[in-house]
Design an enzyme around this catalytic site. Structure first.
Site, PDB file in Angstrom:
ATOM      1  N   LYS A  60     -18.088  -8.714   4.676  1.00 30.25           N
ATOM      2  CA  LYS A  60     -16.878  -9.524   4.567  1.00 30.25           C
ATOM      3  C   LYS A  60     -15.898  -9.104   5.657  1.00 30.25           C
ATOM      4  O   LYS A  60     -15.291  -8.037   5.595  1.00 30.25           O
ATOM      5  CB  LYS A  60     -16.197  -9.375   3.208  1.00 30.25           C
ATOM      6  CG  LYS A  60     -15.118 -10.442   2.973  1.00 30.25           C
ATOM      7  CD  LYS A  60     -14.030 -10.000   2.033  1.00 30.25           C
ATOM      8  CE  LYS A  60     -12.977  -9.151   2.692  1.00 30.25           C
ATOM      9  NZ  LYS A  60     -12.184  -9.862   3.743  1.00 30.25           N
ATOM     10  N   GLU A  97     -12.810   4.434   4.756  1.00 22.45           N
ATOM     11  CA  GLU A  97     -12.155   4.860   5.994  1.00 22.45           C
ATOM     12  C   GLU A  97     -10.798   4.189   5.979  1.00 22.45           C
ATOM     13  O   GLU A  97     -10.687   2.991   6.227  1.00 22.45           O
ATOM     14  CB  GLU A  97     -12.995   4.460   7.209  1.00 22.45           C
ATOM     15  CG  GLU A  97     -12.632   5.220   8.461  1.00 22.45           C
ATOM     16  CD  GLU A  97     -11.504   4.566   9.231  1.00 22.45           C
ATOM     17  OE1 GLU A  97     -10.354   5.048   9.080  1.00 22.45           O
ATOM     18  OE2 GLU A  97     -11.745   3.591   9.938  1.00 22.45           O
ATOM     19  N   CYS A 101      -6.660   3.191  13.662  1.00 17.30           N
ATOM     20  CA  CYS A 101      -6.365   4.234  12.681  1.00 17.30           C
ATOM     21  C   CYS A 101      -6.369   5.609  13.327  1.00 17.30           C
ATOM     22  O   CYS A 101      -5.791   6.553  12.796  1.00 17.30           O
ATOM     23  CB  CYS A 101      -7.355   4.170  11.523  1.00 17.30           C
ATOM     24  SG  CYS A 101      -9.078   4.235  12.043  1.00 17.30           S
ATOM     25  N   GLU A 151       2.084   4.366   9.260  1.00 16.25           N
ATOM     26  CA  GLU A 151       1.133   4.097  10.335  1.00 16.25           C
ATOM     27  C   GLU A 151       1.711   2.980  11.212  1.00 16.25           C
ATOM     28  O   GLU A 151       1.823   1.835  10.779  1.00 16.25           O
ATOM     29  CB  GLU A 151      -0.219   3.686   9.747  1.00 16.25           C
ATOM     30  CG  GLU A 151      -1.342   3.710  10.752  1.00 16.25           C
ATOM     31  CD  GLU A 151      -2.704   3.550  10.086  1.00 16.25           C
ATOM     32  OE1 GLU A 151      -3.708   3.974  10.688  1.00 16.25           O
ATOM     33  OE2 GLU A 151      -2.776   2.994   8.973  1.00 16.25           O
TER      34      GLU A 151
END
Length: 498
Positions: A193, A269, A303, A400
């Site tokens: 997906k 992750e 990331c 982030e």
């Protein structure tokens, strides 16, 4: 026509051909089919804010169809010889490399990164197919004498089973390959997906793997704008035995809760808040180069991007000035054009988030050495930005950033720098710039992260385990142990008569 007009016409023709060559439907059981409800979702070019195309928008009925295809295919695929699985992956590697230009342009159109970066991602994605083609034939087990001598302990490795793979938009080709390759190598069927912003690269991957010889049903690709409608019935079905997710920590926690109901194997992750430490003895040429790549890879939308720079006070001014000079020289624009270094962010909310973080830092006393604004043009463009004097309480130190913003703080004591670097709920990757081996190993061992780059701003490679600690995730992708996430260990006891 002028030379410029000819080049523009050629580029337009290339775009038309690439888009025309990508399927727009769901890939279920080896066939391309429309969504059961016939719904479509748009794919937008973030550099122009224009609609590129439309693809199938799956719902719950399509999820069930994908599950049925996976259930039918799992047993026979698990019995397929490892050499056969390996050869399929080798062919996928070759086909991916052959189609570098088409795949790179497709990626730039739907995600925004400049073509040079997109070509690099195609090569990175292809290497996962080659790496796990080699690992497929090296799945091992064990044989041991029981201490009392009455039996032999045999250990075998077997596929976990049908796997749901959910990938993000920032590396739309590589993330698909990084999850699919070990699943295929291990003998697991998969349902992929992709993110709704970037479905085209996943559809192109399905076409490559089908051409490489992957049997019908071993892979399904379900594109959707309604993730819950598709993912929830899959996780509750009892058919899926493995969930691998790359994305935000917030969504990862929700998926872990859902996966726990059927005790699924999970790999997560998740988010990062990477510290980059520049020690007093650092070679500033290498430190600035490493910092630049750690920050600006993928426009900062990674990331692994360096989020917090801790620079020794004695070198902070020179380091910041040199980094600002390098970032200020970058050309921002549509990644399909020659000479562009930095493409757009993925969407409008991303732009607004980054701009708000910069404004908050400035309000708290940070100085802008370069950048700081948004380009006044169509597309989701933010200027590469360097901030100094960043207050530790600024929102961007605990968020982030996912954008081209380098926020610099200073330190004088190494222990204090490491404490501040570890003062976060995340622990994906950290970086350290130093010429002292003792310092390098000391910092690397004390940082609470899953990966460390020493005098380097890029740590990702298919040959090494990728993953984090704390709220950055569970499990590892890549390296020798990457295939373990898709394998179970079975112990068989064999009595032996004296």
């Amino acid at each position: 026509m002028t030379r410029t007009e000819v080049a523009a016409a050629r580029a337009t023709d290339d775009v038309t051909k690439v888009l025309a060559g990508v399927p727009r439907d769901l890939f279920l059981g080896g066939r391309w089919v429309p969504a059961a409800n016939r719904d479509r979702m748009v794919v937008v070019n973030p550099a122009t804010e224009e609609v590129l195309t439309e693809v199938a928008d799956a719902g719950a009925r399509d999820a069930l169809a994908a599950l049925e295809a996976a259930e039918r295919a799992q047993a026979s695929w698990a019995r397929t010889p490892a050499r056969t699985r390996s050869e399929i992956l080798y062919r996928a590697f070759e086909l991916t490399v052959e189609r570098t230009e088409q795949l790179a342009l497709l990626m730039t159109l739907e995600m925004g990164k400049p073509l040079a970066d997109a070509r690099g991602e195609v090569a990175y994605a292809a290497e996962f197919f080659r790496w796990f083609a080699e690992e497929a034939v090296r799945i091992d087990g064990g044989y041991a004498h029981r201490p009392d001598g009455a039996a032999r302990n045999l250990q075998v490795r077997q596929p976990v089973g049908p796997s749901l793979l959910i990938i993000p938009w920032n590396f739309p080709l590589a993330m698909g390959a990084r999850k699919l390759a070990p699943a295929i190598a291990a003998g697991c069927v998969s349902i992929l997906k992709p993110a709704p912003q970037t479905p085209l690269c996943s559809l192109a991957l399905a076409e490559i793997l089908a051409e490489a010889g992957l049997p019908d049903g071993v892979l399904s690709v379900v594109t959707t704008s309604r993730a819950a409608d598709v993912v929830t019935p899959m996780l509750e079905s009892g058919i899926i035995r493995k969930l691998s997710f790359t994305g935000s920590t917030e969504v990862g926690k929700l998926l872990l809760a859902q996966a726990s109901r059927n005790v699924l194997r999970t790999s997560m992750e998740l988010g990062g808040n990477a510290p980059f430490l520049v020690l007093e003895d650092a070679d500033l040429d290498r430190a600035v180069d490493a910092a630049f790549h750690a920050k600006m890879r993928n426009m900062g939308e990674a990331c692994t991007a360096a989020n917090r720079f801790f620079v020794h006070a004695s070198v902070a001014e020179e380091f910041a000035g040199r980094l600002a000079e390098r970032m200020g020289a970058l050309t921002v624009g549509d990644g399909t054009h020659d000479g562009v270094d930095v493409g757009p962010l993925i969407d409008e909310p991303s732009c607004e988030k980054v701009r708000a973080l910069v404004d908050d830092a400035v309000d708290r006393g940070a100085s802008v050495l370069v950048g700081g604004g948004r380009l006044d043009r169509p597309g989701y463009f933010v200027e590469p930005t360097v901030l100094t004097g960043t207050d530790p309480g600024s929102a961007l130190t605990c968020t982030e950033i996912f954008g081209p913003v380098a926020a610099i703080q200073t330190f004088t004591g190494l222990d204090d720098a490491i404490r501040r670097a570890n003062d976060t709920e995340w622990g994906l990757v950290g970086y350290v710039a130093t010429q002292d081996l003792d310092n390098a190993l000391n910092v690397a061992e004390r940082l609470e992260v899953g990966m460390v780059g020493i005098n380097s701003g890029v740590v990702s490679t298919p040959s090494a385990p990728f993953g984090g600690v704390k709220q950055s995730g569970l499990g590892r992708e890549g390296g020798r142990i990457g295939i373990d996430e898709f394998l179970e260990t079975k112990y068989i006891s064999i009595p032996v008569r004296p």
